[in-house]
Write a protein that holds these residues in place. Structure first.
Motif, PDB file in Angstrom:
ATOM      1  N   PRO A  77       0.840  -1.202   0.000  1.00 43.25           N
ATOM      2  CA  PRO A  77       0.000   0.000   0.000  1.00 43.25           C
ATOM      3  C   PRO A  77       0.879   1.257   0.000  1.00 43.25           C
ATOM      4  CG  PRO A  77      -0.560  -1.477   1.824  1.00 43.25           C
ATOM      5  CD  PRO A  77       0.734  -1.954   1.240  1.00 43.25           C
ATOM      6  N   ASN A  78       0.398   2.301  -0.651  1.00 40.45           N
ATOM      7  CA  ASN A  78       1.097   3.583  -0.732  1.00 40.45           C
ATOM      8  C   ASN A  78       0.130   4.718  -0.449  1.00 40.45           C
ATOM      9  OD1 ASN A  78       3.897   2.915  -2.046  1.00 40.45           O
ATOM     10  ND2 ASN A  78       2.400   1.688  -3.143  1.00 40.45           N
ATOM     11  N   HIS A  79       0.614   5.756   0.207  1.00 41.50           N
ATOM     12  CA  HIS A  79      -0.175   6.951   0.497  1.00 41.50           C
ATOM     13  C   HIS A  79       0.398   8.122  -0.296  1.00 41.50           C
ATOM     14  CE1 HIS A  79      -1.454   5.415   4.765  1.00 41.50           C
ATOM     15  NE2 HIS A  79      -1.676   4.534   3.818  1.00 41.50           N
ATOM     16  N   VAL A  80      -0.473   8.863  -0.968  1.00 43.53           N
ATOM     17  CA  VAL A  80      -0.046  10.011  -1.760  1.00 43.53           C
ATOM     18  C   VAL A  80       0.130  11.217  -0.837  1.00 43.53           C
ATOM     19  CG1 VAL A  80      -0.632  11.542  -3.673  1.00 43.53           C
ATOM     20  CG2 VAL A  80      -1.177   9.098  -3.802  1.00 43.53           C
ATOM     21  N   LEU A  81       1.323  11.809  -0.862  1.00 43.57           N
ATOM     22  CA  LEU A  81       1.675  12.932   0.016  1.00 43.57           C
ATOM     23  C   LEU A  81       1.646  14.274  -0.703  1.00 43.57           C
ATOM     24  CD1 LEU A  81       4.808  11.326   1.689  1.00 43.57           C
ATOM     25  CD2 LEU A  81       2.479  11.429   2.599  1.00 43.57           C
ATOM     26  N   GLU A  82       1.942  14.260  -1.995  1.00 42.13           N
ATOM     27  CA  GLU A  82       2.005  15.493  -2.789  1.00 42.13           C
ATOM     28  C   GLU A  82       1.312  15.217  -4.119  1.00 42.13           C
ATOM     29  OE1 GLU A  82       6.160  16.461  -3.257  1.00 42.13           O
ATOM     30  OE2 GLU A  82       6.539  16.164  -1.125  1.00 42.13           O
ATOM     31  N   PHE A  83       0.568  16.204  -4.592  1.00 38.07           N
ATOM     32  CA  PHE A  83      -0.101  16.011  -5.879  1.00 38.07           C
ATOM     33  C   PHE A  83      -0.450  17.346  -6.501  1.00 38.07           C
ATOM     34  CE2 PHE A  83      -3.516  15.327  -8.846  1.00 38.07           C
ATOM     35  CZ  PHE A  83      -3.108  14.189  -9.524  1.00 38.07           C
ATOM     36  N   GLU A  84       0.000  17.515  -7.720  1.00 42.51           N
ATOM     37  CA  GLU A  84      -0.414  18.637  -8.558  1.00 42.51           C
ATOM     38  C   GLU A  84      -0.550  18.056  -9.965  1.00 42.51           C
ATOM     39  OE1 GLU A  84       1.044  23.040 -10.065  1.00 42.51           O
ATOM     40  OE2 GLU A  84       2.114  22.088  -8.403  1.00 42.51           O
ATOM     41  N   GLU A  85      -1.779  17.961 -10.440  1.00 40.92           N
ATOM     42  CA  GLU A  85      -2.062  17.299 -11.713  1.00 40.92           C
ATOM     43  C   GLU A  85      -1.111  17.764 -12.811  1.00 40.92           C
ATOM     44  OE1 GLU A  85      -3.526  14.710 -14.260  1.00 40.92           O
ATOM     45  OE2 GLU A  85      -4.476  14.859 -12.289  1.00 40.92           O
ATOM     46  N   GLY A  86      -0.483  16.795 -13.457  1.00 42.00           N
ATOM     47  CA  GLY A  86       0.402  17.068 -14.576  1.00 42.00           C
ATOM     48  C   GLY A  86       1.774  17.597 -14.211  1.00 42.00           C
TER      49      GLY A  86
END
Length: 158
Positions: A77-86
């Motif tokens: 399992p992995n947890h997303v910490l940072e996200f900015e589409e593209g």
């Protein structure tokens, strides 16, 4: 008093953040789709550590979770910490909902004319498990470039 066997604690000159960059002749959106969809990740994994991932886990936001099956057969399992589409995505492996202390990060910078600079970073500054530290020490710029090169081949063929 016990002495740490953590090689990085013994030798503070050992970097705990490793990065690699390369320019890819493809738009950031095409590249990002390959990264943000865990089902695509085994196709470009330069560590040859990922066997498969169920479709339908495409990441859309910080806090999302996804799982991949490792080549050893273990579900990770992995947890997303940072996200900015593209542009940016980072996750931490977190078996039993406990982050292990290392982060895999991808950053994409549009360069124009269908070209993108891709930076892949492995950050293990919070890693404390000695067995994992030994493996982390083997993750080099060369390993990261292997993933970028496989990603490059897929993106440029799209």
């Amino acid at each position: 008093m016990t002495q740490s066997t953590d090689p990085a604690a013994v030798d503070p000159s050992i970097p705990r953040v490793v990065s690699a960059s390369r320019e890819i002749a493809a738009p950031a959106a095409v590249i990002f789709e390959l990264i943000a969809d865990p089902a695509q990740q085994p196709r470009w994994d330069g560590n040859d550590n990922l066997a498969s991932a169920e479709p339908g886990q495409r990441v859309h936001a910080v806090g999302d979770r996804f799982a991949v099956t490792l080549t050893k057969g273990t579900l990770r399992p992995n947890h997303v910490l940072e996200f900015e589409e593209g542009r940016r995505i980072a996750w931490t492996p977190a078996p039993d909902d406990v982050p292990l202390g290392h982060i895999w990060r991808w950053e994409l910078e549009e360069l124009g004319e269908g070209r993108t600079r891709v930076t892949h970073t492995y950050d293990w500054t919070a890693l404390r498990d000695e067995a994992r530290i030994r493996r982390a020490l083997r993750t080099t710029e060369t390993n990261l470039l292997a993933s970028i090169d496989r990603l490059k081949a897929l993106a440029e063929a799209s």
